[in-house]
Design a protein around this motif. Sequence first.
Motif, short mmCIF file in Angstrom:
data_model
loop_
_atom_site.label_atom_id
_atom_site.label_comp_id
_atom_site.label_asym_id
_atom_site.label_seq_id
_atom_site.Cartn_x
_atom_site.Cartn_y
_atom_site.Cartn_z
N UNK A 108 0.82 -1.21 0.00
CA UNK A 108 0.00 0.00 0.00
C UNK A 108 0.86 1.26 0.00
N UNK A 109 2.01 1.21 0.68
CA UNK A 109 2.89 2.38 0.72
C UNK A 109 3.36 2.81 -0.64
N UNK A 110 3.67 1.84 -1.52
CA UNK A 110 4.13 2.22 -2.86
C UNK A 110 2.98 2.79 -3.69
N UNK A 111 1.80 2.24 -3.55
CA UNK A 111 0.65 2.81 -4.26
C UNK A 111 0.38 4.24 -3.80
N UNK A 155 -8.42 4.61 -11.52
CA UNK A 155 -8.41 5.82 -12.34
C UNK A 155 -7.07 6.07 -13.01
N UNK A 156 -5.99 5.60 -12.42
CA UNK A 156 -4.67 5.99 -12.94
C UNK A 156 -3.79 4.80 -13.36
N UNK A 157 -4.22 3.59 -13.05
CA UNK A 157 -3.48 2.41 -13.52
C UNK A 157 -4.35 1.62 -14.48
N UNK A 195 1.61 10.15 -10.35
CA UNK A 195 1.91 9.25 -11.46
C UNK A 195 0.65 8.84 -12.21
N UNK A 196 0.84 8.59 -13.49
CA UNK A 196 -0.23 8.08 -14.35
C UNK A 196 0.29 6.84 -15.07
N UNK A 210 -7.64 1.89 -3.93
CA UNK A 210 -8.38 1.22 -5.00
C UNK A 210 -8.88 2.23 -6.02
N UNK A 211 -9.42 3.34 -5.52
CA UNK A 211 -9.94 4.37 -6.42
C UNK A 211 -8.84 4.92 -7.30
N UNK A 212 -7.70 5.26 -6.69
CA UNK A 212 -6.59 5.79 -7.48
C UNK A 212 -6.14 4.76 -8.50
#
Length: 658
Positions: A365-368, A407-409, A376-377, A402-404
């Motif tokens: 989770x820390x890296x996400x 939307x971005x991965x 980042x995108x 999860x949301x990020x």
Amino acid sequence: MTAIEPSWRPDPARVRESRIVRFATWLDTQGRASLDDVTDYRALHAWSAAHPGEFWAAVADFFDVEWSTRPRSALAERRMPGAVWFPGGTLNFGQHLLRAGDDDQESVILVAENGERSSITYAALRTQAAAVAGRLRALGVEPGDRVAAYLPNCIEGVVAFVATAMVGAVWAQTGLDYAAPSAADRMAQLSPRVLIAGSGYRFGGKVHDRRGDVRDLRDLLPGLRHTITVETAGVAGHAAGPGVSTWADALAAEPDPIGVVVGFDHPLWVLFTSGTTGKPKGIVHGHGGVLLEQLVSPGLHMDLSGRDVFFWFTTPNWMMWNAQVCGLLHGATIVLYDGRPTSPGPDALWRLVADLGVTVFGTSPGYLEASQRAGLEPGKDLDLSALRLVGVTGSVLPGTANTWFREHVSANVQLASMSGGTDIVGIFVAGAPTTPVYDGEISAPALGAAVQVWNAEGEEVPAGTPGEMVITEPMPSMPLHFWDDPDGRLLRDTYFDMFPGVWRHGDLTAITERGTVVIYGRSDATINRHGVRLGSAEIYEALSGMPQVEDALVVGVEEPGGGYWMPLFVVPHGDHDPAGLVSRIRRRIAERASPRHVPDEVILVTQLPHTKTGKRLEVPVKRILQGADADRVVNRGAVDNPEALDMLISSARSRRAR
């Protein structure tokens, strides 16, 4: 009440093709389980948890375990501790690691922080493992002897582990980032016969020369007879001499390609607890138990196969290194990374995933969250088309991650949170190809894990109610024993003290009406504020996605006279007005958690300490703030940033003085 909808659902076509559905279909057609719907994960899990002997026997048959001597039964004694699994069965774990991959397929890829890449095929892995096994035998290593490794992430470490398993010796490893005394705290307990040592590692744009620590460690290991040196990170290795030989010598040895036949419970490796609260304890696992767990956890839950490129960012200090190597059981190509995950930039791991066509990526989770803070995108800027699964473990995954991620991965890739541990080198709760994903929740208990949630009286609690996570049936990968614990007292005290005969894992957990799992944090770090139990994960969840917060640590401190103090330590990200930031933090926690979650004090600090594997030090910090001697409750050698620990100790002293 409106039903909560999942944020991700599995693709029906992929579900039908998954190995877990093939397994369920096989169970049904063989008459080993009656399943109305082979895609129904809940039904499959319920059967596996209720019938542990039948389930694990089916796993062995489905994956065609190569027994040298077939066992008399699957589960002869169904108790904890002391379950007797597959009595009479003999096999060798190392041989299983080498049997799946095609000769010309890459088995291991090593990527360095500076971009250098090297690899080894399955054919070369088989050849080199046989040579190193022959070298170990020539050095007098016998089944049950210990082989210690002091290495960074490197191909040689994988080869050495396979060779050690083949000769029936016991593997133990510590990363080169540990100083010699800290490494000795772990490996000196084992009195290893052979040490395999690297010369350097990469981290943060630098090459760290560790040859001096290798010399020191050799002097700290009682009974050590020989050292095999490996040139790592481009640092020249030690020259051969009395009691010292080189990796080249090992590869030139007479090969010994036939694995030693050992019993199901013959020790395979010793993994160590973090050691943050005292001397690290060695957990001993066996050939058969690890094999079965690692057939299930990556083979069924991750659907891992020879088509996959499997990269889990880890270090040799963490059990995920062992779990990643077990990708070889399924013929996958495994990827190692030597370096800092955010170097040369915050997108370093995402670029590696794109460049190598990684299909299964494991992270924290820390890296996400760090990727989110960095803006980042990955899904837009990189080609992640090969990626089908991202696994997350190490701490609680907040729902905002999860949301990020969607939307971005990718909105199509499964983000599967899981939890288990060094204790079983596997999983208690996880996702599967057939389970949906709900934000902030883990999809389900793992196959073969009889997970329940109990209150302090040993009663199962209603759905959605937090309590102690317990495992009510034995699993073959549970520890054989702790090292140097002849009467089993430490094992019983660690897992079975609260509920005799039932494994208490130490996580504050709830199982929802949907059957998903929510972990609130370690139960021994639970915040009990004015009689209300709060999980630290709820506070971290509230802060998740807040770009001004880089790191945080919250504890609840019982004080003399019945007082209670709940401080939140925060590392700010960027330049901010301190008073304004504290106000925003308090308001956000109140809005996203509840007013009772708002800390008594928000303390801004420049850095926070963690274990070497990146976990928060909630329990040691709580005890220090209560006035305990820091040297008694935390081992500095197991802390990633002792300077940050000193800052918290100073804060505690100042508060007590006031």
